[in-house]
Design an enzyme around this catalytic site. Structure first.
Site, mmCIF file in Angstrom:
data_model
loop_
_atom_site.group_PDB
_atom_site.id
_atom_site.type_symbol
_atom_site.label_atom_id
_atom_site.label_comp_id
_atom_site.label_asym_id
_atom_site.label_seq_id
_atom_site.Cartn_x
_atom_site.Cartn_y
_atom_site.Cartn_z
ATOM 1 N N LYS A 107 13.020 -3.949 -2.310
ATOM 2 C CA LYS A 107 12.329 -3.405 -1.128
ATOM 3 C C LYS A 107 11.485 -4.489 -0.469
ATOM 4 C CE LYS A 107 10.512 -0.464 -3.872
ATOM 5 N NZ LYS A 107 9.759 0.587 -4.555
ATOM 6 N N THR A 116 0.041 4.179 3.127
ATOM 7 C CA THR A 116 1.316 3.800 2.487
ATOM 8 C C THR A 116 1.268 3.928 0.969
ATOM 9 O OG1 THR A 116 0.552 1.519 2.471
ATOM 10 C CG2 THR A 116 1.978 2.165 4.296
ATOM 11 N N GLY A 162 1.897 5.114 -2.485
ATOM 12 C CA GLY A 162 2.881 6.012 -3.091
ATOM 13 C C GLY A 162 4.263 5.927 -2.484
ATOM 14 N N THR A 163 4.476 4.974 -1.551
ATOM 15 C CA THR A 163 5.812 4.916 -0.918
ATOM 16 C C THR A 163 6.897 4.541 -1.931
ATOM 17 O OG1 THR A 163 5.127 2.746 -0.128
ATOM 18 C CG2 THR A 163 5.238 4.481 1.502
ATOM 19 N N GLY A 164 6.545 3.677 -2.897
ATOM 20 C CA GLY A 164 7.547 3.248 -3.895
ATOM 21 C C GLY A 164 7.994 4.415 -4.762
ATOM 22 N N CYS A 165 7.011 5.163 -5.281
ATOM 23 C CA CYS A 165 7.329 6.326 -6.129
ATOM 24 C C CYS A 165 8.164 7.328 -5.327
ATOM 25 C CB CYS A 165 6.064 7.045 -6.576
ATOM 26 S SG CYS A 165 4.858 5.980 -7.346
#
Ligand SMILES: Cc1ncc(COP(=O)(O)OP(=O)(O)O)c(N)n1
Ligand SMILES: Cc1ncsc1CCOP(=O)(O)O
Ligand SMILES: [Mg+2]
Length: 568
Positions: A247, A280, A282-285
């Site tokens: 990402k 932003t 928590g976008t990965g989870c």
């Protein structure tokens, strides 16, 4: 063609009619689960065994139905991750994402963190034995389709998880290699790195590192360009996962958010516009759990990744202005609901039967004839005492209708008057109106309810006691009954008279509003039929086919008040 997913063991024991020679195996999809392609004929063979109804699987693989048709299985993601007390990331983000994507989510909590929008103030790992116990509880009983991992704070927890997955295989394993929080706090120490590389990644169907995590996995290489990301994806793929998504959200000097997806053969450069927001966290989870959710529904990997990326982009855009917490990085809204309240500062109040007292229903033809806009007409009606408004714009272009509806909503909300849309559920959704009024040939009430949500007002037109009962069963909020008297406003409309109205009113468990040919001269007779319903009158021409809407509304309001005082 139908896709069937089952373990090779289950294949031989549960599906004896299947001849594996006629099936096309695609072992690339997952190590533990074999997607099989079967023909229509074979599916019928399955069905007759009574083991599984695969016709249901044809529509949605994850919604298999047992042979008696009674047990609908829903797609199920098990997330193995840490709790985030601020609820922007971790377990909480996974739960919200799966809920938003219509997938069941169970949770195994590996650690509890004390964190907020400023950073991580504390981390408490859950005892390993207890992580094992949670895993066993869920996997032995609830049959997860996909496992998604987030924070795995120790080598032992990784090993416990892998052991459990051997015992209870799942369709796919999604690994979000959480090592450092976005605020820079370390969530999994360097000792775990070797276990990630050597044991966890080889089992993964996809691993989703951000630039920092990819760099850590690769021993600290610099990742600054898309070309760097491609070679990182390739090197991580060499560690064993079937697919890699690197990402690039943190890529410097890039206007877009570029991610690199590599399936071992092809590279895909996935772009989305970079949303300018502080929210932003928590976008990965969220991305990883959305990928897991889409896989659980049966989508192929690349589709799942694309949907997840779009979902995150949309959610970020939707919540770019919300303010939660005082720190540098805020959470976003997974369910895309908060923005409405932020922008309109409006929370819809509950429907009350008193709202039906003076129901103004617009008509574009009449307003045009008298040279006024819909908004002017609605403003006058509300000022004159209308207690609820319905936009019944049969001839309007959709775009114009939507713009008018938004403007009328502002007027109505400033006075606390609900605004409903006639027939057009799409327009009601688009402008977040307070509800809709529909007739017999419009969308069914239960479908509207699932689209609009539990708080919106749904009114339905009915002429008979049987229909009135149906409205109650189907969850309408009120009934519009008529035409009571003959009217020129609605063509070919059979009148039911005061007797017909009374019969519906007596049979109805819902509040009723009377409509059709009602005005100053007969409103009192309608309100005085001698039963608790109707709660009010709905009028079109008596207000809008007149020169002054304000004056006519005031006059009708006075007549209704007079009638109400007599009935008391
Ligand atoms: C309050 C109220 N009652 C009845 C109707 C009629 O609705 P419907 O039967 O859908 O007919 P159209 O209005 O769509 O012509 C109504 N609009 N409002
Ligand atoms: C929409 C509708 N549904 C039954 S009668 C009617 C028309 C009511 O219009 P008016 O109040 O002008 O008679
Ligand atoms: Mg209608």
């Amino acid at each position: 063609m139908v896709m069937i997913y089952c373990s090779s063991q289950l294949l031989s024991t549960s599906f004896p009619l299947l001849n594996p020679k006629t099936l096309k195996f695609d072992a690339k999809y997952s190590k533990n689960w074999l997607p099989l392609q079967s023909t229509e004929g074979l599916v019928k063979g399955f069905h007759q065994t009574g083991v599984l109804n695969l016709n249901a699987m044809q529509e949605d693989k994850a919604s298999a139905v047992t042979s008696d048709g009674s047990k609908l299985r829903v797609p199920h993601v098990l997330t193995v991750a840490g709790s985030d007390s601020g609820a922007g990331a971790g377990i909480q983000a996974d739960l919200k994402t799966c809920a938003a994507r219509g997938v069941y989510c169970s949770t195994v909590i590996t650690a509890v963190t004390a964190q907020n929008t400023i950073g991580v103030q504390g981390v408490e790992a859950v005892p390993e034995d207890f992580v094992a116990e949670q895993l066993k509880s869920v996997l032995s009983d609830m049959r997860a389709d996909v496992v998604k991992t987030g924070m795995l704070p120790s080598t032992s927890i990784v090993k416990i998880l892998l052991q459990c997955l051997k015992e209870f295989p799942v369709q796919a394993l999604v690994v979000d290699p959480v090592m450092v929080s976005t605020s820079g706090d370390v969530l999994a120490g360097p000792s775990i790195l070797a276990t990630f590389r050597e044991e966890l990644l080889p089992m993964a169907d996809i691993v989703t590192p951000n630039l920092r995590e990819a760099s850590v996995l690769l021993g600290g290489v610099q990742l600054e360009t898309v070309a760097n990301m491609r070679s990182a994806a390739k090197s991580i793929h060499d560690m064993g996962p079937r697919n890699v998504l690197v990402k690039g959200g943190d890529l410097p000097a890039s206007l877009d958010a570029i991610d690199i997806f590599f399936d071992g053969q092809d590279f895909y450069e996935l772009r989305s516009s970079r949303v300018k927001t502080r929210n932003t966290h928590g976008t990965g989870c969220t991305l990883a759990s959305c990928i897991a959710a889409e896989l659980a529904k049966g989508h192929p990997m690349l589709t799942a990744v694309k949907v997840a990326k779009r979902y995150v982009e949309t959610a970020l855009d939707y919540s770019k202005d919300i303010v939660i917490g005082t720190g540098l990085q805020g959470p976003f809204d997974h369910l895309s609901k908060l923005k409405r309240n932020v922008h309109n500062a409006y929370v819809q109040r509950a429907f009350d039967s008193g709202d039906l007292f003076l129901y103004a229903v617009t008509d574009s033809g009449m307003n045009k004839k008298w040279g006024r806009s819909i908004t002017d007409a609605v403003k006058a009606a509300v000022e004159g005492g209308a207690t609820i408004v319905q936009l019944r714009e049969k001839d309007a272009e959709t775009r114009d209708f939507l713009e008018a509806a938004k403007a009328c909503l502002e007027i109505c909300r400033s006075k606390g008057v609900p605004l409903l849309i006639n027939d057009r559920v799409d327009v009601a959704l688009a402008c977040d109106a307070d509800g809709v009024h529909v007739g017999q040939s419009d969308m069914p009430t239960n479908v509207i309810r699932s689209l609009l949500g539990p708080e919106k007002i749904i009114g339905v037109s009915y002429k008979t006691p049987q229909q009135a009962h149906q409205a109650w069963i189907h969850g309408a909020d009120y009934i519009g009954s008529g035409g009571v008297y003959p009217t020129n406003t609605k063509a070919n409309n059979r009148s039911i008279g005061l007797d017909g109205l009374k019969t519906v009113c007596l049979a109805s468990k819902l509040p009723v509003v009377a409509i059709g040919g009602i005005g100053l001269s007969n409103a009192r007779s309608v309100m005085e039929i001698g039963v608790p319903n109707p709660k009010g009158v709905a009028v079109v021409s008596a207000l809008f086919d007149r020169e002054c809407v304000l004056t006519e509304t005031k006059k009708l309001y006075a007549v209704l008040m007079e009638a109400a005082s007599r009935v008391k």
